[in-house]
Write an enzyme that holds these catalytic residues in place. Structure first.
Site, PDB file in Angstrom:
ATOM      1  N   SER A 132       0.599  -1.222   0.170  1.00  0.00           N
ATOM      2  CA  SER A 132       0.161  -0.025   0.097  1.00  0.00           C
ATOM      3  C   SER A 132       0.764   1.171  -0.040  1.00  0.00           C
ATOM      4  CB  SER A 132      -0.996   0.063   1.350  1.00  0.00           C
ATOM      5  OG  SER A 132      -1.640   1.160   1.037  1.00  0.00           O
ATOM      6  N   LYS A 187      -4.231  -6.594   3.303  1.00  0.00           N
ATOM      7  CA  LYS A 187      -4.178  -5.929   2.327  1.00  0.00           C
ATOM      8  C   LYS A 187      -5.684  -5.279   1.912  1.00  0.00           C
ATOM      9  CE  LYS A 187      -3.342  -2.413  -0.360  1.00  0.00           C
ATOM     10  NZ  LYS A 187      -3.665  -2.043  -1.405  1.00  0.00           N
ATOM     11  N   HIS A 190      -7.399  -3.684   4.659  1.00  0.00           N
ATOM     12  CA  HIS A 190      -6.965  -2.231   4.650  1.00  0.00           C
ATOM     13  C   HIS A 190      -7.737  -1.426   3.414  1.00  0.00           C
ATOM     14  CE1 HIS A 190      -4.458   0.909   2.412  1.00  0.00           C
ATOM     15  NE2 HIS A 190      -3.719   0.990   3.594  1.00  0.00           N
ATOM     16  N   ASN A 191      -7.847  -1.774   2.181  1.00  0.00           N
ATOM     17  CA  ASN A 191      -8.639  -1.105   1.349  1.00  0.00           C
ATOM     18  C   ASN A 191     -10.097  -0.929   1.725  1.00  0.00           C
ATOM     19  OD1 ASN A 191      -6.312  -1.421  -0.086  1.00  0.00           O
ATOM     20  ND2 ASN A 191      -7.284  -1.653  -1.993  1.00  0.00           N
ATOM     21  N   GLU A 194      -9.998   1.884   3.740  1.00  0.00           N
ATOM     22  CA  GLU A 194      -9.579   3.116   3.168  1.00  0.00           C
ATOM     23  C   GLU A 194     -10.712   3.666   2.446  1.00  0.00           C
ATOM     24  OE1 GLU A 194      -6.306   2.419   0.052  1.00  0.00           O
ATOM     25  OE2 GLU A 194      -7.942   2.830  -1.592  1.00  0.00           O
ATOM     26  N   TYR A 195     -11.685   2.778   1.809  1.00  0.00           N
ATOM     27  CA  TYR A 195     -12.883   3.031   1.257  1.00  0.00           C
ATOM     28  C   TYR A 195     -13.755   3.908   2.258  1.00  0.00           C
ATOM     29  CZ  TYR A 195     -13.063   0.354  -2.954  1.00  0.00           C
ATOM     30  OH  TYR A 195     -12.855  -0.054  -4.229  1.00  0.00           O
ATOM     31  N   LYS A 265     -12.214  -0.459  -8.075  1.00  0.00           N
ATOM     32  CA  LYS A 265     -11.581  -1.536  -8.722  1.00  0.00           C
ATOM     33  C   LYS A 265     -11.983  -2.952  -8.094  1.00  0.00           C
ATOM     34  CE  LYS A 265      -7.650   0.777 -10.451  1.00  0.00           C
ATOM     35  NZ  LYS A 265      -7.401   1.793  -9.090  1.00  0.00           N
TER      36      LYS A 265
HETATM   37  C1  6PG Z   1      -3.333   1.511  -1.589  1.00  0.00           C
HETATM   38  C2  6PG Z   1      -4.302   1.547  -2.488  1.00  0.00           C
HETATM   39  C3  6PG Z   1      -4.124   0.982  -3.930  1.00  0.00           C
HETATM   40  C4  6PG Z   1      -5.251   1.435  -4.753  1.00  0.00           C
HETATM   41  C5  6PG Z   1      -6.529   0.920  -4.631  1.00  0.00           C
HETATM   42  C6  6PG Z   1      -7.847   1.664  -4.730  1.00  0.00           C
HETATM   43  O1  6PG Z   1      -3.223   0.801  -0.605  1.00  0.00           O
HETATM   44  O2  6PG Z   1      -2.019   1.831  -2.180  1.00  0.00           O
HETATM   45  O3  6PG Z   1      -5.477   0.963  -1.921  1.00  0.00           O
HETATM   46  O4  6PG Z   1      -4.099  -0.529  -3.542  1.00  0.00           O
HETATM   47  O5  6PG Z   1      -5.564   2.795  -4.614  1.00  0.00           O
HETATM   48  O6  6PG Z   1      -6.634  -0.148  -5.349  1.00  0.00           O
HETATM   49  O7  6PG Z   1      -8.554   1.203  -5.346  1.00  0.00           O
HETATM   50  P1  6PG Z   1     -10.343   1.680  -5.925  1.00  0.00           P
HETATM   51  O8  6PG Z   1      -9.987   1.965  -7.315  1.00  0.00           O
HETATM   52  O9  6PG Z   1     -11.182   0.375  -5.623  1.00  0.00           O
HETATM   53  O10 6PG Z   1     -10.411   2.744  -5.190  1.00  0.00           O
END
Ligand code: 6PG
Length: 483
Positions: A132, A187, A190-191, A194-195, A265
């Site tokens: 990340s 990970k 983590h995402n 992040e969302y 994604k």
């Molecule tokens: C990271 C991000 C990276 C990417 C995601 C976001 O940790 O560096 O998470 O992996 O920005 O894939 O993806 P989306 O297009 O789903 O927002």
């Protein structure tokens, strides 16, 4: 004749993430063998950055394999899914026992589990690594979450720790997470966080815009100020940057000319799918994924809704209200905390289910720098799980419990204001519902159980007895014990 110099690691797939990780490795003094399906990319990287360290140029996978010291380490940086399998299939016949294939993409963890098991049968190591930090992180120090066998980490760990970000106390933001797909699972979560983290920021932005009446430039200052508080984090920091950006073409704030339809994604969706399968209530993460989906609803549907659906909202009397702005900050903090708590709870459950023995303090530690969700609160999260401490829920940790108690009235006020003003705040409100759902002594689930028993004889438990029970609804309505 002098021994030909061998590389410590090979990288195949030199799009920006692969190229930046290769450069990062080389900048740290490791010799890196480069490979890409089309050699032009390899040559472009060498032409632009060849002086940053020791690279070995290769044109074929055979050349890549031959250029590496043993056991070989090959980092695959191609698009998740079928391309990863394709590269693995080409590599496997060229490798020897104990060689390590590393997948640094955002692969779905069940794929990683499958690949690890298939390669282990051939005597090879397969390591799914969560990386990340985006492009910048890959080059200057990402947060790295490696799974795979403990043995593979002996060989790979030092290299990855070397190029990872370092927390303020100097600890590398890289540690062995657990076997097979553990790294990619962490990970993925983590995402998911992040969302949710981005969504709560978005909700705050919309409330500051449409309730407090703050222009993007003013909001940029507000977020910069908030970044000096316990909200301090990478995402808040870059929110201030994005909000102050002026569009060169129109002179308007950039955020005002960007189409309000969020892309994704797939990692957020995967998080929610896994959470549903394992029964984890990651409501904040789920609402964030749905908020993106709703924003991307066909334009025509949204236009029709604007014309046809009543708003039924209260007049705005909150413009410029400083107290409301502080309420939003507090609601943002509480909701953000819930998102992290839900993500960590999901990790705890998955750890038991998959036998990963995930160390939540270590995971919090390696999220402290390099990654997208890096935030000051991770220091306190780490402390909450330190030395095997395991609060049943992060929200019970005194550091968080006490702040939430103080901020709760603000959080409730913001959710009420958003509701009355017709401004969607799905994560602010669902996080509050999660919080209340956790703490309420009697949930409405008792009635749900009664209904399920009525129409489907699904049985229920009693508060005053062990076992399961069924009421004979269509008979004399007496109760029978079923187990
Ligand atoms: C990271 C991000 C990276 C990417 C995601 C976001 O940790 O560096 O998470 O992996 O920005 O894939 O993806 P989306 O297009 O789903 O927002």
């Amino acid at each position: 004749m002098a021994e030909e110099k061998k590389a410590q690691i090979g990288v195949t797939g030199l799009a920006v993430m692969g190229a930046n990780l290769a450069r990062n490795l080389a900048r740290h003094g490791h010799t890196v063998a480069l490979h890409n399906r089309s050699v032009e990319k390899t040559d472009a990287l060498l032409a632009e950055h060849g002086d940053e360290g020791d690279f070995i140029r290769t044109e074929t996978l055979q050349e890549l394999v031959d250029s590496l010291e043993k056991p070989r380490r090959i980092l695959i940086m191609v698009k998740a899914g079928a391309p990863v399998d394709a590269v693995i299939d080409q590599l496997v016949p060229l490798l020897d026992a104990d060689d390590i294939i590393i997948d640094g993409g955002n692969s779905h963890f069940p794929d990683t589990i499958r690949r690890e098991s298939a390669l282990a049968e051939k005597g090879l190591h397969f390591v799914g690594v969560g990386v990340s930090g985006g492009e910048e992180g890959a080059l200057n120090g990402p947060s790295i979450m490696p799974g795979g066998s403990a043995k593979s980490y002996e060989s790979l760990g030092p290299l990855l720790e070397d190029i990872s970000a370092k927390a303020d106390d100097g600890t590398p933001c890289c540690a062995w997470i657990g076997t097979d797909g553990a790294g990619h699972f962490v990970k993925m979560v983590h995402n998911g966080i992040e969302y949710a983290d981005m969504q709560v920021i978005g909700e705050a932005y919309e409330l500051l815009r449409d309730v407090a009446g703050l222009e993007p430039a003013e909001q940029s200052k507000t977020f910069a100020d908030w970044n000096q508080t316990e909200l301090s984090s990478y995402l808040i920091e870059i929110t201030a940057e994005v909000l102050k950006q002026v569009d060169a073409k129109t002179g308007k704030p950039l955020v005002d000319v960007v189409v309000d339809a969020a892309g994704m994604k797939g990692t957020g969706t995967w998080t929610v799918m896994s959470a549903l399968e394992q029964g984890s209530a990651v409501t904040a993460i789920a609402e964030s994924v749905f908020a993106r989906a709703l924003s991307s609803t066909e334009r025509e549907t949204r236009l029709e809704a604007q014309e046809t659906l009543a708003a039924g909202v209260r007049e705005n009397d909150t413009v410029g209200d400083e107290a409301f702005i502080e309420d939003v900050r507090r609601a943002l903090y509480c909701s953000k905390l819930v998102a992290y708590a839900q993500g960590l709870d999901m990790l705890r459950t998955a750890s038991e289910e998959h036998g990963w023995d995930l160390k939540l303090d270590v995971i919090a530690s390696l999220w402290r720098a390099g990654c997208i969700i890096r935030a000051e609160l991770l220091q306190d999260i780490m402390a909450a799980y330190k030395d095997g401490a395991s609060p049943r829920n992060l929200l019970f940790a005194p550091a968080f419990r006490d702040v939430i108690e103080e901020y709760l009235p603000s959080w409730r006020r913001v959710v009420v204001e958003a509701t009355e003003r017709g401004i969607p705040a799905p994560v602010f409100s669902s996080s509050l519902a999660y919080y209340d759902g956790l703490r309420r002594p009697r949930l409405n689930a008792a009635l749900t159980q009664g209904l399920r028993d009525y129409f489907g004889a699904h049985t229920y438990g009693r508060i005053d007895a062990e076992g399961t029970f069924h009421t004979l609804w269509s008979g004399d309505r007496s109760e029978v014990q079923t187990s």
